[in-house]
Write a protein that holds these residues in place. Structure first.
Motif, PDB file in Angstrom:
ATOM      1  N   ASN A   8       0.808  -1.214   0.000  1.00  0.00           N
ATOM      2  CA  ASN A   8       0.000   0.000   0.000  1.00  0.00           C
ATOM      3  C   ASN A   8       0.843   1.267   0.000  1.00  0.00           C
ATOM      4  OD1 ASN A   8      -2.382  -1.475   0.041  1.00  0.00           O
ATOM      5  ND2 ASN A   8      -2.385  -1.597   2.272  1.00  0.00           N
ATOM      6  N   ARG A   9       2.118   1.154   0.324  1.00  0.00           N
ATOM      7  CA  ARG A   9       2.970   2.340   0.438  1.00  0.00           C
ATOM      8  C   ARG A   9       3.843   2.574  -0.785  1.00  0.00           C
ATOM      9  NH1 ARG A   9       5.416   1.024   6.147  1.00  0.00           N
ATOM     10  NH2 ARG A   9       4.124  -0.794   6.056  1.00  0.00           N
ATOM     11  N   ALA A  10       4.077   1.542  -1.574  1.00  0.00           N
ATOM     12  CA  ALA A  10       4.981   1.667  -2.719  1.00  0.00           C
ATOM     13  C   ALA A  10       4.179   1.608  -4.019  1.00  0.00           C
ATOM     14  CB  ALA A  10       6.007   0.544  -2.696  1.00  0.00           C
ATOM     15  N   SER A  11       4.713   2.239  -5.043  1.00  0.00           N
ATOM     16  CA  SER A  11       4.056   2.211  -6.350  1.00  0.00           C
ATOM     17  C   SER A  11       4.200   0.827  -6.972  1.00  0.00           C
ATOM     18  CB  SER A  11       4.686   3.257  -7.273  1.00  0.00           C
ATOM     19  OG  SER A  11       6.008   2.864  -7.614  1.00  0.00           O
ATOM     20  N   GLU A  12       3.355   0.554  -7.958  1.00  0.00           N
ATOM     21  CA  GLU A  12       3.442  -0.723  -8.669  1.00  0.00           C
ATOM     22  C   GLU A  12       4.826  -0.900  -9.295  1.00  0.00           C
ATOM     23  OE1 GLU A  12       0.776   1.269  -9.012  1.00  0.00           O
ATOM     24  OE2 GLU A  12      -0.910   0.029  -8.362  1.00  0.00           O
ATOM     25  N   GLU A  13       5.377   0.188  -9.832  1.00  0.00           N
ATOM     26  CA  GLU A  13       6.699   0.120 -10.456  1.00  0.00           C
ATOM     27  C   GLU A  13       7.764  -0.306  -9.451  1.00  0.00           C
ATOM     28  OE1 GLU A  13       4.678   2.784 -10.713  1.00  0.00           O
ATOM     29  OE2 GLU A  13       4.311   3.080 -12.845  1.00  0.00           O
ATOM     30  N   THR A  14       7.703   0.243  -8.247  1.00  0.00           N
ATOM     31  CA  THR A  14       8.670  -0.095  -7.204  1.00  0.00           C
ATOM     32  C   THR A  14       8.538  -1.558  -6.805  1.00  0.00           C
ATOM     33  OG1 THR A  14       8.630   2.167  -6.373  1.00  0.00           O
ATOM     34  CG2 THR A  14       9.466   0.472  -4.878  1.00  0.00           C
ATOM     35  N   VAL A  15       7.312  -1.999  -6.587  1.00  0.00           N
ATOM     36  CA  VAL A  15       7.080  -3.391  -6.195  1.00  0.00           C
ATOM     37  C   VAL A  15       7.518  -4.337  -7.317  1.00  0.00           C
ATOM     38  CG1 VAL A  15       5.342  -5.090  -5.512  1.00  0.00           C
ATOM     39  CG2 VAL A  15       5.219  -2.756  -4.620  1.00  0.00           C
ATOM     40  N   LEU A  16       7.239  -3.966  -8.565  1.00  0.00           N
ATOM     41  CA  LEU A  16       7.666  -4.801  -9.691  1.00  0.00           C
ATOM     42  C   LEU A  16       9.182  -4.899  -9.778  1.00  0.00           C
ATOM     43  CD1 LEU A  16       5.170  -3.855 -12.521  1.00  0.00           C
ATOM     44  CD2 LEU A  16       5.529  -6.109 -11.537  1.00  0.00           C
ATOM     45  N   GLU A  17       9.881  -3.800  -9.546  1.00  0.00           N
ATOM     46  CA  GLU A  17      11.339  -3.842  -9.586  1.00  0.00           C
ATOM     47  C   GLU A  17      11.895  -4.710  -8.461  1.00  0.00           C
ATOM     48  OE1 GLU A  17      13.532  -3.004 -11.929  1.00  0.00           O
ATOM     49  OE2 GLU A  17      11.698  -2.584 -13.040  1.00  0.00           O
ATOM     50  N   LEU A  18      11.298  -4.622  -7.279  1.00  0.00           N
ATOM     51  CA  LEU A  18      11.704  -5.503  -6.176  1.00  0.00           C
ATOM     52  C   LEU A  18      11.442  -6.959  -6.532  1.00  0.00           C
ATOM     53  CD1 LEU A  18      10.475  -3.526  -3.049  1.00  0.00           C
ATOM     54  CD2 LEU A  18      12.835  -4.092  -3.635  1.00  0.00           C
ATOM     55  N   ARG A  20      11.275  -8.241  -9.574  1.00  0.00           N
ATOM     56  CA  ARG A  20      12.234  -8.648 -10.612  1.00  0.00           C
ATOM     57  C   ARG A  20      13.618  -8.911 -10.025  1.00  0.00           C
ATOM     58  NH1 ARG A  20       9.965  -4.305 -14.572  1.00  0.00           N
ATOM     59  NH2 ARG A  20       8.686  -5.587 -15.929  1.00  0.00           N
ATOM     60  N   ALA A  21      14.006  -8.104  -9.038  1.00  0.00           N
ATOM     61  CA  ALA A  21      15.344  -8.217  -8.470  1.00  0.00           C
ATOM     62  C   ALA A  21      15.457  -9.322  -7.418  1.00  0.00           C
ATOM     63  CB  ALA A  21      15.754  -6.886  -7.848  1.00  0.00           C
ATOM     64  N   LYS A  22      14.399  -9.579  -6.664  1.00  0.00           N
ATOM     65  CA  LYS A  22      14.484 -10.518  -5.537  1.00  0.00           C
ATOM     66  C   LYS A  22      13.679 -11.804  -5.747  1.00  0.00           C
ATOM     67  CE  LYS A  22      16.924  -7.776  -2.944  1.00  0.00           C
ATOM     68  NZ  LYS A  22      18.272  -8.100  -2.527  1.00  0.00           N
ATOM     69  N   CYS A  23      12.423 -11.694  -6.135  1.00  0.00           N
ATOM     70  CA  CYS A  23      11.539 -12.863  -6.202  1.00  0.00           C
ATOM     71  C   CYS A  23      11.784 -13.725  -7.435  1.00  0.00           C
ATOM     72  CB  CYS A  23      10.073 -12.434  -6.183  1.00  0.00           C
ATOM     73  SG  CYS A  23       9.625 -11.494  -4.728  1.00  0.00           S
ATOM     74  N   LEU A  24      11.833 -13.090  -8.583  1.00  0.00           N
ATOM     75  CA  LEU A  24      11.975 -13.840  -9.834  1.00  0.00           C
ATOM     76  C   LEU A  24      13.258 -14.661  -9.876  1.00  0.00           C
ATOM     77  CD1 LEU A  24      10.511 -14.478 -12.428  1.00  0.00           C
ATOM     78  CD2 LEU A  24      11.635 -12.513 -13.479  1.00  0.00           C
ATOM     79  N   PRO A  25      14.411 -14.100  -9.509  1.00  0.00           N
ATOM     80  CA  PRO A  25      15.621 -14.928  -9.517  1.00  0.00           C
ATOM     81  C   PRO A  25      15.519 -16.140  -8.583  1.00  0.00           C
ATOM     82  CG  PRO A  25      16.217 -12.618  -9.421  1.00  0.00           C
ATOM     83  CD  PRO A  25      14.724 -12.693  -9.240  1.00  0.00           C
ATOM     84  N   ALA A  26      14.890 -15.971  -7.432  1.00  0.00           N
ATOM     85  CA  ALA A  26      14.727 -17.096  -6.511  1.00  0.00           C
ATOM     86  C   ALA A  26      13.776 -18.140  -7.088  1.00  0.00           C
ATOM     87  CB  ALA A  26      14.210 -16.603  -5.165  1.00  0.00           C
ATOM     88  N   LEU A  27      12.739 -17.687  -7.767  1.00  0.00           N
ATOM     89  CA  LEU A  27      11.740 -18.590  -8.329  1.00  0.00           C
ATOM     90  C   LEU A  27      12.310 -19.454  -9.451  1.00  0.00           C
ATOM     91  CD1 LEU A  27       8.699 -19.325  -8.184  1.00  0.00           C
ATOM     92  CD2 LEU A  27       8.317 -17.589  -9.940  1.00  0.00           C
ATOM     93  N   ILE A  28      13.181 -18.886 -10.278  1.00  0.00           N
ATOM     94  CA  ILE A  28      13.678 -19.644 -11.436  1.00  0.00           C
ATOM     95  C   ILE A  28      15.155 -20.025 -11.303  1.00  0.00           C
ATOM     96  CG2 ILE A  28      11.947 -18.709 -12.991  1.00  0.00           C
ATOM     97  CD1 ILE A  28      14.055 -16.827 -14.116  1.00  0.00           C
ATOM     98  N   TYR A  29      15.698 -19.968 -10.096  1.00  0.00           N
ATOM     99  CA  TYR A  29      17.104 -20.279  -9.861  1.00  0.00           C
ATOM    100  C   TYR A  29      17.460 -21.676 -10.392  1.00  0.00           C
ATOM    101  CZ  TYR A  29      21.481 -21.246  -7.497  1.00  0.00           C
ATOM    102  OH  TYR A  29      22.786 -21.576  -7.230  1.00  0.00           O
ATOM    103  N   GLY A  30      18.489 -21.744 -11.212  1.00  0.00           N
ATOM    104  CA  GLY A  30      19.012 -23.006 -11.715  1.00  0.00           C
ATOM    105  C   GLY A  30      18.261 -23.608 -12.888  1.00  0.00           C
ATOM    106  N   MET A  31      17.167 -23.001 -13.294  1.00  0.00           N
ATOM    107  CA  MET A  31      16.370 -23.580 -14.371  1.00  0.00           C
ATOM    108  C   MET A  31      17.003 -23.426 -15.736  1.00  0.00           C
ATOM    109  SD  MET A  31      12.509 -23.150 -13.368  1.00  0.00           S
ATOM    110  CE  MET A  31      11.963 -23.788 -11.818  1.00  0.00           C
ATOM    111  N   ASP A  32      18.001 -22.563 -15.842  1.00  0.00           N
ATOM    112  CA  ASP A  32      18.686 -22.446 -17.112  1.00  0.00           C
ATOM    113  C   ASP A  32      19.614 -23.640 -17.326  1.00  0.00           C
ATOM    114  OD1 ASP A  32      20.048 -21.428 -14.956  1.00  0.00           O
ATOM    115  OD2 ASP A  32      20.789 -19.653 -15.971  1.00  0.00           O
TER     116      ASP A  32
END
Length: 114
Positions: A8-18, A20-32
């Motif tokens: 509720n305090r951060a913009s969608e852009e800020t949350v999306l960047e977080l 992309r930087a933190k959640c997505l790498p953890a979610l797809i770690y090693g899949m390459d």
């Protein structure tokens, strides 16, 4: 959850960047580097879509698809496929002969699943 704390305090852009930087790498770690089947991709995509639904406060898939387009969020299958291609290319061009042979033998099976 952390999203509940900042949602509720951060913009969608800020949350999306977080995300992309933190959640997505953890979610797809090693899949390459590991084989992934279509069911695995669907399961990950479901989790990722639910995160977007929570972020954008909607359960409407067409709205989520539009948000993905607006914010440049690609499907996980696309991200994993691109990362896998980059991974294989790095080792095909820079590895030793044994690594190249193993990758050439397995790359057809790895790429056919995604």
């Amino acid at each position: 959850s952390d999203l509940g704390k900042i949602g509720n305090r951060a913009s969608e852009e800020t949350v999306l960047e977080l995300m992309r930087a933190k959640c997505l790498p953890a979610l797809i770690y090693g899949m390459d580097a590991c084989p992934v089947n279509a069911a695995d991709i669907r399961s990950l995509e479901f989790s990722f879509t639910r995160l977007l639904m929570k972020m954008f406060k909607t359960t409407c898939v067409p709205i989520i698809d539009e948000c993905r387009q607006i914010f440049g969020i690609e499907k996980l299958a696309t991200t994993i496929s691109r990362r896998r291609s980059n991974f294989l290319l790095r080792y095909e061009t820079g590895g030793n002969e044994i690594t190249k042979m193993v990758l050439q033998t397995s790359s057809g099976a790895v790429n056919s699943d995604v």
